[in-house]
Write an enzyme that holds these catalytic residues in place. Structure first.
Site, short mmCIF file in Angstrom:
data_model
loop_
_atom_site.label_atom_id
_atom_site.label_comp_id
_atom_site.label_asym_id
_atom_site.label_seq_id
_atom_site.Cartn_x
_atom_site.Cartn_y
_atom_site.Cartn_z
CG LEU A 145 -5.97 18.61 13.45
CD1 LEU A 145 -6.48 17.90 14.70
CD2 LEU A 145 -7.08 18.67 12.40
CB VAL A 151 -2.35 13.21 11.96
CG1 VAL A 151 -2.15 11.70 11.87
CG2 VAL A 151 -3.71 13.53 12.59
CD GLU A 190 -7.66 32.14 12.05
OE1 GLU A 190 -6.86 31.60 12.84
OE2 GLU A 190 -8.59 32.87 12.42
CG ASN A 224 -2.81 22.29 4.76
OD1 ASN A 224 -2.92 21.17 4.23
ND2 ASN A 224 -2.41 22.44 6.02
CE1 TYR A 280 -9.23 21.12 10.44
CE2 TYR A 280 -8.20 22.59 8.85
CZ TYR A 280 -8.14 21.86 10.03
OH TYR A 280 -7.00 21.88 10.79
C1 LIG Z 1 -4.17 17.54 7.66
C2 LIG Z 1 -3.98 16.32 8.61
C3 LIG Z 1 -4.22 16.80 10.05
C4 LIG Z 1 -5.00 15.25 8.23
O1 LIG Z 1 -4.88 14.17 9.16
P1 LIG Z 1 -5.41 12.68 8.81
O2 LIG Z 1 -5.42 11.90 10.08
O3 LIG Z 1 -4.63 12.15 7.68
O4 LIG Z 1 -6.90 12.98 8.33
P2 LIG Z 1 -8.08 11.90 8.22
O5 LIG Z 1 -7.51 10.55 7.97
O6 LIG Z 1 -8.99 12.07 9.38
O7 LIG Z 1 -8.77 12.43 6.87
C5 LIG Z 1 -10.19 12.46 6.70
C6 LIG Z 1 -10.50 12.97 5.32
O8 LIG Z 1 -9.95 14.29 5.11
C7 LIG Z 1 -9.49 14.39 3.75
N1 LIG Z 1 -8.02 14.47 3.73
C8 LIG Z 1 -7.17 14.32 4.76
N2 LIG Z 1 -5.89 14.50 4.34
C9 LIG Z 1 -5.95 14.75 3.02
C10 LIG Z 1 -4.95 15.02 2.02
N3 LIG Z 1 -3.64 15.05 2.31
N4 LIG Z 1 -5.37 15.23 0.76
C11 LIG Z 1 -6.66 15.20 0.43
N5 LIG Z 1 -7.68 14.95 1.33
C12 LIG Z 1 -7.31 14.73 2.61
C13 LIG Z 1 -9.95 13.12 3.05
O9 LIG Z 1 -11.28 13.35 2.60
C14 LIG Z 1 -9.92 12.13 4.19
O10 LIG Z 1 -10.73 11.00 3.97
P3 LIG Z 1 -10.13 9.76 3.11
O11 LIG Z 1 -8.80 9.41 3.69
O12 LIG Z 1 -11.19 8.69 3.33
O13 LIG Z 1 -10.05 10.24 1.68
C15 LIG Z 1 -2.55 15.72 8.45
O14 LIG Z 1 -2.29 15.46 7.08
C16 LIG Z 1 -1.45 16.61 8.98
O15 LIG Z 1 -1.14 16.56 10.17
N6 LIG Z 1 -0.84 17.42 8.08
C17 LIG Z 1 0.26 18.29 8.46
C18 LIG Z 1 -0.17 19.36 9.43
C19 LIG Z 1 -1.36 20.16 8.92
O16 LIG Z 1 -1.39 20.60 7.77
N7 LIG Z 1 -2.33 20.40 9.84
C20 LIG Z 1 -3.50 21.19 9.55
C21 LIG Z 1 -3.17 22.62 9.82
S1 LIG Z 1 -4.59 23.67 9.57
#
Ligand SMILES: CC(C)(COP(=O)(O)OP(=O)(O)OC[C@H]1O[C@@H](n2cnc3c(N)ncnc32)[C@H](O)[C@@H]1OP(=O)(O)O)[C@@H](O)C(=O)NCCC(=O)NCCS
Length: 170
Positions: A90, A92, A124, A129, A136
């Site tokens: 997953l 973004v 997992e 992270n 999640y």
């Molecule tokens: C992790 C990831 C997928 C999150 O994507 P995103 O689109 O930013 O997530 P969302 O905007 O839907 O976040 C929803 C909520 O999750 C939590 N959240 C998301 N990213 C966060 C961060 N970096 N730190 C803390 N909380 C976080 C928050 O509660 C957030 O709500 P808020 O923005 O109102 O505080 C993105 O940062 C990413 O692609 N990271 C690199 C790859 C990765 O680690 N993937 C997951 C592998 S398991």
């Protein structure tokens, strides 16, 4: 700054032609990115691999585009088991983070999984992270176990994986 709010946002299956761009995005998103070979396996082997796309505007700086020129906002790869679906990836793109797009991707995956008669989603995630763990937990996943030394770290070091599950209410 890329702001897709007033643009058409759409899902599209990840295609073989998208793999080079997705592989470039992987390198930015992860210290241990999926390779083009990993991504090709995902596209070929009956996995559910979806891109989240939006129309590109003249001032967009985000370099990741699919084969039709749309901006790649994010994607997921998931694998169906007997009565569960396993989330394998997953991601973004940096310009689109903290705008709810991962939450949307997970919601779309949950809808698809219910349609496959799955009763739960599994994943997992690296213990370090914290952003992904927070995401999640926020959408309802619960920690159900730990896989010791599951992920490569650096040199010979390994990192534990947190195993998480989301029951899918029909
Ligand atoms: C992790 C990831 C997928 C999150 O994507 P995103 O689109 O930013 O997530 P969302 O905007 O839907 O976040 C929803 C909520 O999750 C939590 N959240 C998301 N990213 C966060 C961060 N970096 N730190 C803390 N909380 C976080 C928050 O509660 C957030 O709500 P808020 O923005 O109102 O505080 C993105 O940062 C990413 O692609 N990271 C690199 C790859 C990765 O680690 N993937 C997951 C592998 S398991």
């Amino acid at each position: 700054m890329t702001n897709p709010v007033d643009r058409l946002v759409q899902f599209a299956p990840m295609q073989v032609g998208d793999v080079p761009m997705v592989a470039e995005l992987e390198k930015v998103a992860y210290a241990h990115p999926w390779t083009p070979g990993n991504l090709l396996d995902a596209v070929h082997h009956l996995n559910h691999a979806q891109l989240l796309l939006c129309d590109a505007g003249p001032r967009d700086v985000s370099p990741w585009r699919n084969t039709t020129g749309h901006l790649i906002m994010g994607y997921f790869v998931a694998m169906k088991g007997v009565d569960e679906v396993h989330l394998l990836n997953l991601t973004v793109a940096p310009a689109f983070r903290r705008q709810g797009w991962a939450t949307l991707l997970l919601s779309a995956l949950a809808t698809w999984s219910r349609g496959q008669q799955a009763t739960s989603l599994w994943l997992e995630v690296r213990q370090s992270n914290v952003g992904a763990l927070a995401l999640y937990e926020r959408v309802g996943f619960k920690q159900v176990g730990v896989r010791k030394r599951y992920y490569p770290l650096k040199a010979n070091a390994r990192e534990d994986a947190v195993v998480m599950q989301l029951p899918l209410i029909p």
